[in-house]
Design an enzyme around this catalytic site. Structure first.
Site, short mmCIF file in Angstrom:
data_model
loop_
_atom_site.label_atom_id
_atom_site.label_comp_id
_atom_site.label_asym_id
_atom_site.label_seq_id
_atom_site.Cartn_x
_atom_site.Cartn_y
_atom_site.Cartn_z
N ALA A 137 9.40 -4.23 -6.41
CA ALA A 137 8.50 -3.07 -6.47
C ALA A 137 8.17 -2.59 -7.87
O ALA A 137 7.55 -1.54 -8.03
CB ALA A 137 9.00 -1.91 -5.61
N ALA A 138 8.56 -3.35 -8.91
CA ALA A 138 8.15 -2.95 -10.27
C ALA A 138 6.63 -2.87 -10.36
O ALA A 138 6.07 -1.92 -10.91
CB ALA A 138 8.69 -3.94 -11.30
N GLY A 139 5.97 -3.88 -9.77
CA GLY A 139 4.50 -3.90 -9.82
C GLY A 139 3.88 -2.73 -9.05
O GLY A 139 2.88 -2.16 -9.50
N ASP A 140 4.48 -2.36 -7.92
CA ASP A 140 3.95 -1.22 -7.15
C ASP A 140 4.17 0.08 -7.91
O ASP A 140 3.30 0.96 -7.91
CB ASP A 140 4.62 -1.15 -5.78
CG ASP A 140 4.30 -2.37 -4.92
OD1 ASP A 140 3.26 -3.01 -5.15
OD2 ASP A 140 5.10 -2.68 -4.02
N GLY A 190 0.83 -1.20 0.00
CA GLY A 190 0.00 0.00 0.00
C GLY A 190 0.86 1.25 0.00
O GLY A 190 0.68 2.15 -0.83
N THR A 212 0.36 -7.97 -15.80
CA THR A 212 1.73 -7.48 -16.01
C THR A 212 2.65 -8.68 -16.19
O THR A 212 2.50 -9.71 -15.51
CB THR A 212 2.21 -6.58 -14.86
OG1 THR A 212 2.36 -7.36 -13.67
CG2 THR A 212 1.23 -5.44 -14.61
N GLY A 250 6.27 -8.60 -16.48
CA GLY A 250 7.69 -8.31 -16.29
C GLY A 250 8.30 -7.74 -17.55
O GLY A 250 7.76 -6.81 -18.16
N ASN A 259 0.37 -9.86 -11.59
CA ASN A 259 1.48 -10.32 -12.43
C ASN A 259 1.17 -11.76 -12.86
O ASN A 259 0.09 -12.29 -12.54
CB ASN A 259 2.83 -10.17 -11.71
CG ASN A 259 2.96 -11.07 -10.49
OD1 ASN A 259 2.17 -12.01 -10.30
ND2 ASN A 259 3.95 -10.82 -9.66
#
Ligand code: ADP
Length: 314
Positions: free
Chosen positions: A251-254, A43, A222, A224, A186
Site C-alpha cells: 500500500a505504499a503506492g496507495d 480505490g 514511483t 520505491g 510504479n
C-alpha cells in the site's frame, strides 16, 4: 465554492489474510499463525489515504449484501471517507484472499464480485452529486476498465484534475490517455504499459515520455526506495525517497496517490504535493498491512519537517 475534496472511483474489498510460516504447495494444507480481516481494494485504500491526509473524500464504488459490507463500510467511515456515493448492489462484496509467509512473501486472489457492478451511470451521477466540492479525481484499474476510462473523460469534462494509478497494469484504449492529468505507475506498471524496462532514472524517463506522447500531462513514476521521477513537457525532476526502515511495503503506492491527490485538491503546488505523497508512501512501509498502515496528516507533517526533501533537478 473553492474545491478541496477528492473523489475516488474504484474498488472496495474485504482483505482476508492468513499468515503461516510457509505458503502451502498445490493441494497441501498448512496450519497458520494468524488471520486478519480488514478493508482493502486500491480505490478504498486511496480514499482512506486522502481522507487521513485531511481532504473531504468521497468513495464511488459498490459493495454487496453480506457481512463483509458492514466491515468495509465501517472501515471507510472510521477514517472519515464519505459514503454517500457507495452503492449496495445484489450479490457479495469484493474479496482479496491473501496468504503471507514468515518472510513476507505473499500470493493474492482478488475476486471483484460487487466491484464488477460499478457502471458509468453511477459514476456520472456521483460526479454530479459531489459537484464543485471535489477538485481531484483518483482512478485505478481494479474496476472494469471501460468504467475507469469513462470516469477519466467525465471527470476531465467536469473540470476535475484526473489522477490515474494504472494498477494492476492493463492495456487501455489509446484515446483514454488524453483525459489523464497525472499518471502514477510504479516501475513494473510503467514497464508493462510502455514496454520500456524501468531499471533506472533514464529508463523511467523514457517510460514517462510514452505517457506524455499519448496526451498525459504529467507522468509521475514511483520508484520505491529510489523515490519518484516527475516528468512534464516542461521539466524532469527526480525526488529522492524519505529515509525510513520498511517492514511491509504493501500500500505504499496507495498512500502515495491518496496523499498526493489530497494535497493537489488543497491547492498545494505540485512539488509540495509530490513531497506529501512520498512521505505518506514512506510511512506506509513502516507499518504492516494495507489500510491500517496509511498515515495521517500530522505524521506526514512530522516526517517532512524532520527530513527536508532535497530534490535533485535534472
Ligand atoms: P507501489 O506500492 O505502487 O509499488 P512504490 O513502492 O513506488 O509504489 O511506492 C510509492 C512511493 O512511496 C515511492 O515513490 C516512495 O516515495 C515511497 N516509498 C515506497 N517504498 C519506500 C521505501 N522503502 N523507502 C522510502 N520511501 C518509499
Amino acid at each position: 465554492m473553492e474545491p478541496t475534496g477528492v473523489l475516488v472511483v474504484g474498488s472496495i474489498t474485504a482483505d482476508v489474510t492468513a499468515f503461516s510460516q510457509r505458503l502451502p504447495h498445490r493441494g497441501e494444507t498448512v496450519l497458520g499463525d494468524d488471520f486478519t480481516l480488514v478493508l482493502g481494494g486500491k480505490g478504498a485504500n486511496q480514499a482512506v489515504s486522502a481522507a487521513r491526509a485531511g481532504a473531504p473524500t468521497w468513495m464511488v464504488g459498490c459493495v454487496g449484501q453480506d457481512p463483509f459490507r458492514d466491515i468495509v463500510l465501517s472501515g471507510l467511515g472510521s477514517h472519515g471517507v464519505e459514503l454517500t456515493e457507495v452503492r449496495t448492489v445484489e450479490g457479495r462484496t469484493g474479496v482479496a484472499h491473501i496468504r503471507v509467509d514468515a518472510s513476507g512473501e505473499n500470493d493474492i486472489v482478488i475476486t471483484p464480485l460487487a466491484n464488477a457492478s460499478l457502471d458509468v451511470e453511477m459514476v456520472d451521477a456521483s460526479i454530479r452529486a459531489v459537484g464543485d466540492a471535489a477538485g481531484v479525481l483518483l482512478l485505478q484499474l481494479e474496476i472494469p476498465a471501460h468504467v475507469t476510462c469513462h470516469a477519466a473523460e467525465a471527470g476531465a469534462a467536469a473540470g476535475l484534475t484526473v489522477v490515474l494509478d494504472p494498477a494492476p497494469a492493463q492495456t487501455l484504449p489509446e484515446s483514454a490517455w488524453r483525459h489523464i492529468d497525472v499518471v502514477t505507475p510504479n516501475e513494473s506498471e510503467a514497464a508493462a504499459l510502455t514496454g520500456v524496462p524501468v531499471i533506472d532514472l533514464d529508463s523511467a524517463g523514457r517510460a514517462a515520455s510514452w505517457f506524455l506522447e499519448r496526451g498525459v500531462k504529467h507522468a509521475l513514476i514511483t520508484l520505491g526506495s529510489a523515490g519518484a521521477l516527475s516528468v512534464t513537457a516542461e521539466r524532469t525532476r527526480h525526488f529522492p525517497a524519505y529515509p525510513v526502515t520498511p517492514v511491509d511495503t504493501t500500500a505504499a503506492g496507495d498512500a502515495f496517490t491518496g496523499s498526493f491527490g489530497a494535497a493537489l485538491a488543497a491547492r498545494l503546488d505540485v512539488d509540495a504535493a509530490i513531497q506529501r505523497g512520498m512521505a505518506a508512501g514512506a510511512l506506509a512501509t513502516t507499518r504492516a498491512g494495507a489500510s491500517p498502515s496509511l498515515p495521517d496528516r500530522t505524521t506526514v507533517d512530522t516526517l517532512i519537517s524532520t527530513s527536508p526533501l532535497e530534490g535533485a533537478s535534472r
